[in-house]
Design a protein around this motif. Structure first.
Motif, mmCIF file in Angstrom:
data_model
loop_
_atom_site.group_PDB
_atom_site.id
_atom_site.type_symbol
_atom_site.label_atom_id
_atom_site.label_comp_id
_atom_site.label_asym_id
_atom_site.label_seq_id
_atom_site.Cartn_x
_atom_site.Cartn_y
_atom_site.Cartn_z
ATOM 1 N N ALA A 1 0.826 -1.203 0.000
ATOM 2 C CA ALA A 1 0.000 0.000 0.000
ATOM 3 C C ALA A 1 0.865 1.259 0.000
ATOM 4 O O ALA A 1 0.518 2.270 -0.621
ATOM 5 N N GLY A 2 1.993 1.197 0.692
ATOM 6 C CA GLY A 2 2.914 2.333 0.696
ATOM 7 C C GLY A 2 3.471 2.620 -0.685
ATOM 8 O O GLY A 2 3.607 3.779 -1.091
ATOM 9 N N GLY A 3 3.768 1.557 -1.430
ATOM 10 C CA GLY A 3 4.262 1.745 -2.787
ATOM 11 C C GLY A 3 3.222 2.369 -3.692
ATOM 12 O O GLY A 3 3.510 3.285 -4.472
ATOM 13 N N GLU A 4 1.984 1.891 -3.585
ATOM 14 C CA GLU A 4 0.904 2.440 -4.406
ATOM 15 C C GLU A 4 0.632 3.904 -4.047
ATOM 16 O O GLU A 4 0.394 4.737 -4.922
ATOM 17 N N ALA A 5 0.668 4.215 -2.751
ATOM 18 C CA ALA A 5 0.419 5.590 -2.317
ATOM 19 C C ALA A 5 1.540 6.519 -2.785
ATOM 20 O O ALA A 5 1.283 7.669 -3.175
ATOM 21 N N ALA A 6 2.782 6.039 -2.749
ATOM 22 C CA ALA A 6 3.905 6.847 -3.225
ATOM 23 C C ALA A 6 3.764 7.132 -4.721
ATOM 24 O O ALA A 6 4.019 8.257 -5.185
ATOM 25 N N ARG A 7 3.375 6.134 -5.473
ATOM 26 C CA ARG A 7 3.170 6.311 -6.920
ATOM 27 C C ARG A 7 2.119 7.380 -7.178
ATOM 28 O O ARG A 7 2.306 8.277 -8.017
ATOM 29 N N GLU A 8 0.995 7.317 -6.433
ATOM 30 C CA GLU A 8 -0.076 8.287 -6.613
ATOM 31 C C GLU A 8 0.370 9.690 -6.192
ATOM 32 O O GLU A 8 0.046 10.689 -6.857
ATOM 33 N N LEU A 9 1.109 9.774 -5.097
ATOM 34 C CA LEU A 9 1.563 11.075 -4.605
ATOM 35 C C LEU A 9 2.510 11.737 -5.602
ATOM 36 O O LEU A 9 2.405 12.941 -5.875
ATOM 37 N N LEU A 10 3.420 10.961 -6.175
ATOM 38 C CA LEU A 10 4.355 11.514 -7.166
ATOM 39 C C LEU A 10 3.639 11.829 -8.481
ATOM 40 O O LEU A 10 4.063 12.736 -9.217
ATOM 41 N N ARG A 11 2.586 11.108 -8.792
ATOM 42 C CA ARG A 11 1.815 11.432 -9.987
ATOM 43 C C ARG A 11 1.140 12.788 -9.830
ATOM 44 O O ARG A 11 1.119 13.598 -10.764
ATOM 45 N N ARG A 12 0.605 13.051 -8.636
ATOM 46 C CA ARG A 12 -0.048 14.338 -8.391
ATOM 47 C C ARG A 12 0.959 15.475 -8.254
ATOM 48 O O ARG A 12 0.672 16.619 -8.627
ATOM 49 N N ASN A 13 2.120 15.144 -7.658
ATOM 50 C CA ASN A 13 3.127 16.179 -7.363
ATOM 51 C C ASN A 13 4.499 15.711 -7.851
ATOM 52 O O ASN A 13 5.347 15.290 -7.052
ATOM 53 N N PRO A 14 4.748 15.772 -9.152
ATOM 54 C CA PRO A 14 6.014 15.248 -9.702
ATOM 55 C C PRO A 14 7.254 15.994 -9.218
ATOM 56 O O PRO A 14 8.367 15.478 -9.347
ATOM 57 N N GLY A 15 7.072 17.171 -8.632
ATOM 58 C CA GLY A 15 8.228 17.936 -8.179
ATOM 59 C C GLY A 15 8.682 17.603 -6.766
ATOM 60 O O GLY A 15 9.654 18.186 -6.261
ATOM 61 N N LEU A 16 8.015 16.660 -6.098
ATOM 62 C CA LEU A 16 8.398 16.305 -4.726
ATOM 63 C C LEU A 16 9.818 15.756 -4.675
ATOM 64 O O LEU A 16 10.232 14.979 -5.537
ATOM 65 N N THR A 17 10.548 16.157 -3.648
ATOM 66 C CA THR A 17 11.905 15.643 -3.465
ATOM 67 C C THR A 17 12.049 14.863 -2.157
ATOM 68 O O THR A 17 13.134 14.360 -1.858
ATOM 69 N N ALA A 18 10.984 14.770 -1.372
ATOM 70 C CA ALA A 18 11.062 14.023 -0.115
ATOM 71 C C ALA A 18 9.668 13.545 0.281
ATOM 72 O O ALA A 18 8.657 14.175 -0.047
ATOM 73 N N LEU A 19 9.629 12.404 0.996
ATOM 74 C CA LEU A 19 8.377 11.838 1.479
ATOM 75 C C LEU A 19 8.484 11.601 2.979
ATOM 76 O O LEU A 19 9.451 10.993 3.450
ATOM 77 N N PHE A 20 7.480 12.082 3.709
ATOM 78 C CA PHE A 20 7.346 11.749 5.125
ATOM 79 C C PHE A 20 6.243 10.704 5.246
ATOM 80 O O PHE A 20 5.122 10.921 4.786
ATOM 81 N N CYS A 21 6.562 9.563 5.848
ATOM 82 C CA CYS A 21 5.604 8.460 5.984
ATOM 83 C C CYS A 21 5.306 8.243 7.457
ATOM 84 O O CYS A 21 6.224 8.253 8.290
ATOM 85 N N VAL A 22 4.044 8.001 7.793
ATOM 86 C CA VAL A 22 3.651 7.908 9.201
ATOM 87 C C VAL A 22 4.089 6.610 9.857
ATOM 88 O O VAL A 22 3.997 6.476 11.078
ATOM 89 N N ASN A 23 4.549 5.627 9.085
ATOM 90 C CA ASN A 23 5.176 4.445 9.692
ATOM 91 C C ASN A 23 6.211 3.863 8.736
ATOM 92 O O ASN A 23 6.261 4.214 7.553
ATOM 93 N N ASP A 24 7.035 2.972 9.256
ATOM 94 C CA ASP A 24 8.158 2.449 8.484
ATOM 95 C C ASP A 24 7.735 1.510 7.358
ATOM 96 O O ASP A 24 8.428 1.406 6.343
ATOM 97 N N LEU A 25 6.625 0.804 7.526
ATOM 98 C CA LEU A 25 6.189 -0.105 6.476
ATOM 99 C C LEU A 25 5.739 0.663 5.233
ATOM 100 O O LEU A 25 6.023 0.255 4.102
ATOM 101 N N LEU A 26 5.049 1.780 5.431
ATOM 102 C CA LEU A 26 4.706 2.637 4.294
ATOM 103 C C LEU A 26 5.971 3.174 3.639
ATOM 104 O O LEU A 26 6.079 3.219 2.402
ATOM 105 N N ALA A 27 6.936 3.579 4.477
ATOM 106 C CA ALA A 27 8.191 4.107 3.944
ATOM 107 C C ALA A 27 8.936 3.046 3.136
ATOM 108 O O ALA A 27 9.482 3.333 2.071
ATOM 109 N N ALA A 28 8.947 1.805 3.649
ATOM 110 C CA ALA A 28 9.622 0.720 2.931
ATOM 111 C C ALA A 28 8.964 0.476 1.578
ATOM 112 O O ALA A 28 9.641 0.251 0.565
ATOM 113 N N GLY A 29 7.626 0.528 1.542
ATOM 114 C CA GLY A 29 6.918 0.365 0.282
ATOM 115 C C GLY A 29 7.212 1.500 -0.678
ATOM 116 O O GLY A 29 7.352 1.282 -1.890
#
Length: 374
Positions: free
Chosen positions: A267-295
């Motif tokens: 789910a973390g991987g899918e959410a990251a893909r969607e977030l970067l699709r909406r905001n392609p200029g992002l250079t950093a991601l803050f994730c509320v837990n490590d499993l989302l970050a790992a994904g």
């Protein structure tokens, strides 16, 4: 010795071994058994309860794990020191209440087992007995002559309504919620306290660290929960960005299919893909837990973006997750929460703080060069 165990109640939601464990614990307290008293052998207890020897063995193991009994090889199971209700032997008691059918272990619940380890260590230092109860047999312990109950620690308790009802039933006892904070906590009665991670501060520190490295477009991945943990972390992320006049993009909520670790990671991987699709200029991601970050790291690597987008997780429950993924994380001190809860119960009631927050620690593992923004 009279019969210890009644027949198992098939309508009771607790497992049979847990019912037996509670009945024996109640008998020890009610009969004020002296330390060193030998319990009947397993086969006798099995016959009394009408269950298998294995079920009784599990019940005795639970009593031993809780410090109520101890075993001598080839001799039997005995009442532990400090459990007797003799006023000369009883010290103050910290009673830990949990809603699951058995005490947590690293295999069943890593977070709660760490909190329990902290409670056990601090209880030993304070020369206090630590009794693990289901909550249903608390009333029996309050009636034992000479038994001083310091309070109740709810360390694996996610049913706020039931916890508040239990606190209302025992207004003379202090109840301390650990780790899980729900909105209803703020309106709880005066005998309810809490020890929590400072989720906002940890998220603020993580985001501020990214800002200091030059990042100005920092997205966030979260999950919807009933308690306030992830909402507070998002608030910390948002407050740090707002204070730095940085862009505050809309966060993306991951939707794992179940509570399994692999599901969260996917789910973390899918959410990251969607977030970067909406905001392609992002250079950093803050994730509320490590499993989302790992994904997120998994997806970024596949997309060829790992060296361009920094990732920070949160919790550090399983250190290998962030270490193997080579991303930063905010480490929550779960054992310290358990220790502080026990310490609070050693204080006079009028000196017990309403809420105690434990500051987490940022563990940096930077992959993206600093001052990356133009």
């Amino acid at each position: 010795m009279s019969s210890i165990i009644a027949r198992i109640d098939s309508a009771n939601a607790l497992p049979a071994y847990r019912q037996i464990r509670n009945q024996i614990a109640d008998f020890i307290a009610r009969e004020r058994l002296e330390s060193g008293t030998r319990l009947p052998d397993i086969r006798s207890l099995s016959a009394q309860a009408g269950v298998s020897v294995r079920t009784v063995y599990c019940a005795l193991e639970a009593l031993i794990a809780d410090g109520i009994c101890y075993r001598r090889p080839k001799k039997g199971t005995f009442v532990a020191a400090g459990v007797s209700a003799d006023p000369k032997q009883v010290s103050r008691k910290a009673i830990c209440s949990f809603h699951t059918g058995h005490p947590p272990t690293p295999e069943t619940n890593t977070v709660d087992s760490m909190i329990l380890a902290g409670m056990r260590e601090r209880s030993h230092d304070e020369n206090a007995d630590l009794l693990l109860l289901s909550g249903d047999n608390l009333a029996a312990y309050t009636k034992v002559p000479g038994l001083q109950i310091a309070g109740v620690i709810l360390f694996a308790w996610r049913d706020m309504a039931r916890g508040l009802a239990l606190a209302a039933t025992h207004p003379g006892l202090r109840f301390i919620f650990v780790n899980y904070r729900f909105e209803a906590f703020d309106a709880a009665p005066a005998n309810v306290h809490g020890v929590f991670n400072d989720d906002r501060a940890g998220a603020h520190e993580a985001t501020d660290a990214l800002l200091r490295r030059g990042h100005r477009q920092i997205g966030a991945l979260t999950i919807a929960l009933e308690d306030s943990t992830y909402r507070d972390r998002l608030d910390g992320w948002r407050t740090a960005l707002t204070g730095a006049d940085a862009i505050v993009p809309e966060s993306v909520t991951a939707a794992p299919s179940d509570t399994g670790r692999q599901s969260f990671r996917l789910a973390g991987g899918e959410a990251a893909r969607e977030l970067l699709r909406r905001n392609p200029g992002l250079t950093a991601l803050f994730c509320v837990n490590d499993l989302l970050a790992a994904g997120a790291v998994d997806w970024l690597a596949k997309a060829g973006l790992r060296e361009r987008v920094e990732v920070i997780g949160y919790d550090n429950i399983l250190p290998a997750v962030s270490r193997d993924g080579d991303f930063s994380t905010v480490s929550v001190h779960f054992a310290a929460m358990g220790e502080k809860a026990v310490e609070m119960l050693q204080l006079p009631a009028d000196q017990t703080p309403r809420v105690l927050q434990i500051a987490p620690t940022l563990i940096p593992r930077w992959r993206v060069p600093a001052v990356l923004q133009p």
